[in-house]
Write a protein that holds these residues in place. Structure first.
Motif, PDB file in Angstrom:
ATOM      1  N   ASN A 279      76.861  57.402 -38.793  1.00 39.99           N
ATOM      2  CA  ASN A 279      75.879  57.497 -39.858  1.00 39.99           C
ATOM      3  C   ASN A 279      74.597  58.150 -39.365  1.00 39.99           C
ATOM      4  OD1 ASN A 279      73.619  56.502 -41.590  1.00 39.99           O
ATOM      5  ND2 ASN A 279      75.335  55.543 -42.656  1.00 39.99           N
ATOM      6  N   ILE A 280      73.957  58.915 -40.229  1.00 43.38           N
ATOM      7  CA  ILE A 280      72.728  59.618 -39.867  1.00 43.38           C
ATOM      8  C   ILE A 280      71.640  58.633 -39.410  1.00 43.38           C
ATOM      9  CG2 ILE A 280      71.731  59.647 -42.232  1.00 43.38           C
ATOM     10  CD1 ILE A 280      71.673  62.574 -39.734  1.00 43.38           C
TER      11      ILE A 280
ATOM     12  N   PRO B 214      81.774  64.022 -41.776  1.00 43.69           N
ATOM     13  CA  PRO B 214      81.093  64.830 -40.782  1.00 43.69           C
ATOM     14  C   PRO B 214      80.340  63.972 -39.781  1.00 43.69           C
ATOM     15  CG  PRO B 214      79.776  64.703 -42.750  1.00 43.69           C
ATOM     16  CD  PRO B 214      81.007  63.877 -42.992  1.00 43.69           C
TER      17      PRO B 214
ATOM     18  N   SER C 229      72.470  66.553 -55.686  1.00 39.58           N
ATOM     19  CA  SER C 229      72.511  67.849 -55.005  1.00 39.58           C
ATOM     20  C   SER C 229      72.935  68.941 -55.979  1.00 39.58           C
ATOM     21  CB  SER C 229      73.468  67.737 -53.820  1.00 39.58           C
ATOM     22  OG  SER C 229      73.373  68.851 -52.973  1.00 39.58           O
ATOM     23  N   ASN C 230      73.172  70.132 -55.451  1.00 43.57           N
ATOM     24  CA  ASN C 230      73.611  71.232 -56.293  1.00 43.57           C
ATOM     25  C   ASN C 230      75.094  71.097 -56.655  1.00 43.57           C
ATOM     26  OD1 ASN C 230      73.775  71.839 -53.338  1.00 43.57           O
ATOM     27  ND2 ASN C 230      75.079  73.474 -54.095  1.00 43.57           N
TER      28      ASN C 230
ATOM     29  N   GLU D 279      78.153  58.223 -45.158  1.00 42.99           N
ATOM     30  CA  GLU D 279      78.420  57.007 -45.920  1.00 42.99           C
ATOM     31  C   GLU D 279      79.924  56.725 -45.989  1.00 42.99           C
ATOM     32  OE1 GLU D 279      75.049  55.346 -46.562  1.00 42.99           O
ATOM     33  OE2 GLU D 279      76.278  54.943 -48.331  1.00 42.99           O
TER      34      GLU D 279
ATOM     35  N   ARG E  15      70.257  69.659 -46.319  1.00 40.95           N
ATOM     36  CA  ARG E  15      69.615  69.536 -47.631  1.00 40.95           C
ATOM     37  C   ARG E  15      69.831  68.167 -48.275  1.00 40.95           C
ATOM     38  NH1 ARG E  15      70.404  71.261 -53.148  1.00 40.95           N
ATOM     39  NH2 ARG E  15      68.344  71.762 -53.983  1.00 40.95           N
ATOM     40  N   ASP E  16      71.051  67.657 -48.238  1.00 35.97           N
ATOM     41  CA  ASP E  16      71.313  66.360 -48.865  1.00 35.97           C
ATOM     42  C   ASP E  16      70.627  65.219 -48.130  1.00 35.97           C
ATOM     43  OD1 ASP E  16      72.787  67.590 -50.771  1.00 35.97           O
ATOM     44  OD2 ASP E  16      74.722  66.751 -50.188  1.00 35.97           O
ATOM     45  N   LEU E  17      70.152  65.482 -46.929  1.00 39.88           N
ATOM     46  CA  LEU E  17      69.470  64.450 -46.141  1.00 39.88           C
ATOM     47  C   LEU E  17      67.976  64.403 -46.463  1.00 39.88           C
ATOM     48  CD1 LEU E  17      72.198  64.637 -44.724  1.00 39.88           C
ATOM     49  CD2 LEU E  17      71.014  64.774 -42.551  1.00 39.88           C
ATOM     50  N   GLY E  18      67.527  65.274 -47.363  1.00 42.70           N
ATOM     51  CA  GLY E  18      66.104  65.285 -47.716  1.00 42.70           C
ATOM     52  C   GLY E  18      65.233  65.831 -46.595  1.00 42.70           C
TER      53      GLY E  18
ATOM     54  N   ARG F  18      74.508  54.894 -50.650  1.00 48.13           N
ATOM     55  CA  ARG F  18      73.480  55.908 -50.827  1.00 48.13           C
ATOM     56  C   ARG F  18      74.070  57.289 -51.113  1.00 48.13           C
ATOM     57  NH1 ARG F  18      70.084  55.864 -45.698  1.00 48.13           N
ATOM     58  NH2 ARG F  18      72.136  56.477 -44.953  1.00 48.13           N
TER      59      ARG F  18
ATOM     60  N   ALA G  97      72.932  61.626 -52.594  1.00 48.21           N
ATOM     61  CA  ALA G  97      71.913  62.626 -52.893  1.00 48.21           C
ATOM     62  C   ALA G  97      72.297  63.326 -54.188  1.00 48.21           C
ATOM     63  CB  ALA G  97      71.813  63.640 -51.759  1.00 48.21           C
TER      64      ALA G  97
ATOM     65  N   ASP H 230      62.630  61.844 -52.311  1.00 43.75           N
ATOM     66  CA  ASP H 230      62.109  61.784 -50.949  1.00 43.75           C
ATOM     67  C   ASP H 230      63.273  61.752 -49.973  1.00 43.75           C
ATOM     68  OD1 ASP H 230      60.302  61.488 -48.899  1.00 43.75           O
ATOM     69  OD2 ASP H 230      59.346  59.725 -49.730  1.00 43.75           O
ATOM     70  N   ASN H 231      62.945  61.624 -48.726  1.00 42.81           N
ATOM     71  CA  ASN H 231      63.926  61.537 -47.659  1.00 42.81           C
ATOM     72  C   ASN H 231      64.794  60.283 -47.816  1.00 42.81           C
ATOM     73  OD1 ASN H 231      64.941  60.787 -44.915  1.00 42.81           O
ATOM     74  ND2 ASN H 231      63.910  62.706 -44.401  1.00 42.81           N
ATOM     75  N   ILE H 232      66.057  60.408 -47.437  1.00 38.65           N
ATOM     76  CA  ILE H 232      66.988  59.293 -47.555  1.00 38.65           C
ATOM     77  C   ILE H 232      66.510  58.072 -46.762  1.00 38.65           C
ATOM     78  CG2 ILE H 232      68.508  59.979 -45.623  1.00 38.65           C
ATOM     79  CD1 ILE H 232      69.708  58.616 -49.016  1.00 38.65           C
TER      80      ILE H 232
ATOM     81  N   HIS I  37      76.143  62.851 -54.042  1.00 41.23           N
ATOM     82  CA  HIS I  37      76.881  63.259 -52.848  1.00 41.23           C
ATOM     83  C   HIS I  37      76.512  62.369 -51.666  1.00 41.23           C
ATOM     84  CE1 HIS I  37      78.374  67.184 -54.429  1.00 41.23           C
ATOM     85  NE2 HIS I  37      77.376  66.985 -55.282  1.00 41.23           N
TER      86      HIS I  37
ATOM     87  N   ALA J  42      74.096  67.551 -40.768  1.00 44.07           N
ATOM     88  CA  ALA J  42      75.466  67.047 -40.747  1.00 44.07           C
ATOM     89  C   ALA J  42      76.409  68.219 -40.524  1.00 44.07           C
ATOM     90  CB  ALA J  42      75.793  66.357 -42.060  1.00 44.07           C
TER      91      ALA J  42
ATOM     92  N   MET K 101      64.149  69.110 -54.632  1.00 49.35           N
ATOM     93  CA  MET K 101      65.492  68.572 -54.771  1.00 49.35           C
ATOM     94  C   MET K 101      66.194  68.653 -53.433  1.00 49.35           C
ATOM     95  SD  MET K 101      66.020  67.499 -57.821  1.00 49.35           S
ATOM     96  CE  MET K 101      67.803  67.536 -58.018  1.00 49.35           C
ATOM     97  N   PRO K 102      67.182  67.895 -53.148  1.00 48.78           N
ATOM     98  CA  PRO K 102      67.679  66.832 -53.993  1.00 48.78           C
ATOM     99  C   PRO K 102      66.921  65.535 -53.757  1.00 48.78           C
ATOM    100  CG  PRO K 102      69.047  67.029 -52.074  1.00 48.78           C
ATOM    101  CD  PRO K 102      67.973  68.068 -51.947  1.00 48.78           C
TER     102      PRO K 102
ATOM    103  N   ARG L   8      78.738  62.299 -48.612  1.00 43.89           N
ATOM    104  CA  ARG L   8      79.524  62.607 -47.410  1.00 43.89           C
ATOM    105  C   ARG L   8      78.650  63.047 -46.240  1.00 43.89           C
ATOM    106  NH1 ARG L   8      82.955  66.819 -45.290  1.00 43.89           N
ATOM    107  NH2 ARG L   8      84.634  65.792 -44.168  1.00 43.89           N
ATOM    108  N   ASP L   9      77.690  63.928 -46.494  1.00 45.33           N
ATOM    109  CA  ASP L   9      76.840  64.410 -45.402  1.00 45.33           C
ATOM    110  C   ASP L   9      75.935  63.311 -44.855  1.00 45.33           C
ATOM    111  OD1 ASP L   9      77.985  66.847 -45.585  1.00 45.33           O
ATOM    112  OD2 ASP L   9      76.212  67.915 -46.311  1.00 45.33           O
ATOM    113  N   LEU L  10      75.821  62.205 -45.596  1.00 50.19           N
ATOM    114  CA  LEU L  10      74.975  61.100 -45.138  1.00 50.19           C
ATOM    115  C   LEU L  10      75.748  60.142 -44.232  1.00 50.19           C
ATOM    116  CD1 LEU L  10      73.279  62.349 -47.371  1.00 50.19           C
ATOM    117  CD2 LEU L  10      72.937  60.108 -48.350  1.00 50.19           C
TER     118      LEU L  10
END
Lengths: 242, 242
Positions: free
Chosen positions: B94-95, B54, A114-115, A194, B190-193, A110, A112, A93-95, A188, B112, A53-54, A190-192
């Protein structure tokens, strides 16, 4: 708005469809089912073979796809370009593994899986005892609601966000009132990097549409929602299970 | 292990270097400085032109780059392939905008810069009053420590994780003891896989190496660290500021 959306293989434009009805692309059924059931995942930790995960998810808006857009509206802030259909692509898998399939889409969002970020153990236990799974045959209505919160929200400390989210706004408790009729899953983003922080997804039977409207009304009247600076409400419909 | 690492333009293999000394690629100086100072960011919310958070970061391991690897060791679980140098690439974007530059790298790790997940308002205030900024001329030593926690950790509820993280393990309080000597920044993967959940980055002057060892020893002896299933300890050195 009718476009070429539909329930069959032919209507779904993605080449990697395993379950054409709802287009959860790229995941075997057993893994996808496990992703919908957090308690099933919990058995897999500690070195045993586990479900990593995720997972990455991508919603695409285009002229073809299994979910027909019935209504689309910018509730707060800037909207999204109108599309006829939406597809859901899920990868364990990976984004980066997303976005490789169809290119004729108007937009991609896009996220994820997540927790949980705020729920206490007690709340998690209640949620899991009541939760409804996605992909129920009768749940032919859905909503995709991308949300972006303000920088002021993200500048808050964790205890401040939690206090607004639950003690003040009762976000989890509001959701519980509508279970199991309204199944939901949060993604989720934000960390991507998006444009939205979250992609919220809901599935329900058409006869529960009034419940869904009530759920949204409850959430949007909370203090938490004063931090929402962009929200697009996309309502969807698909054919009954074949 | 000496490789072609170095402080000058010629040694840094990336074509988009703005600050060759430490290779924070792709961000103008003023924006990068703002990213290091959360309290500066807080002024920019609510519709004014804001710094979109971020940001995406990428650490690349290769034969060239500004940070020379002095030691590399798998503390827990599987290690990473040995490399001579490490570069740091930062993008307020963006990542996906990363990974486009050099291709002759042995590995890439992405993260991130995101919001704090556990700190209370009181802890945030103390952290901000004591925090040390990155990129100090005297801080020619650094460490990149990628960490992956177990599924058991992620299956915990937020209150359980917080209790282990702070009330039990005193993660924030341990870090405070070593401020401002040891500057640090956490990157979420983590959210980025990604293969790791976090990429932790530390900068300090060589005379504070014993402090850094003590910090690591303190953290690794906590209950929180029993949930760490993979950790790679990469020590780095760069030349003095030109």
């Amino acid at each position: 708005m009718t476009g070429l959306c539909g329930a069959g293989d032919a209507a779904c434009g993605n080449a990697f469809v395993r379950r054409p009805r709802i287009c959860w692309v790229g995941l075997a059924d057993d893994r996808r089912r496990a992703l919908d059931q957090p308690e099933a995942r919990a058995k897999h930790h500690n070195g045993e073979e586990s479900i990593s995960m995720p997972s990455a998810i991508e919603f695409t808006g285009s002229e073809r796809g299994p979910w027909r857009v019935t209504h689309m509206e910018a509730t707060t802030g800037t909207g999204l370009p109108e599309v006829a259909c939406i597809s859901v692509h899920l990868r364990n898998d990976n984004i980066e593994s997303l976005s490789s399939a169809s290119t004729d889409v108007t937009w991609r969002l896009r996220g994820a899986i997540s927790n949980l970020r705020y729920a206490t153990r007690e709340e998690v236990a209640i949620l899991r005892s009541l939760q409804a799974s996605l992909d129920r045959p009768a749940a032919t209505s859905a909503a995709l609601i991308p949300i972006k919160k303000s920088q002021a929200w993200w500048d808050l400390a964790q205890d401040e966000r939690r206090a607004i989210f639950e003690e003040d706004s009762q976000h989890t408790m509001i959701g519980l009132r509508y279970l199991p009729a309204i199944a939901r899953r949060l993604h989720h983003s934000r960390d991507l990097g998006e444009p939205f922080d979250f992609l919220t997804w809901f599935e329900f039977a058409p006869e529960h549409e009034a419940d869904f409207e009530a759920l949204l009304k409850d959430l949007r009247s909370t203090r938490e929602w004063t931090f929402v600076e962009r929200e697009v409400d996309i309502r969807l419909s698909r054919s009954e299970l074949d």
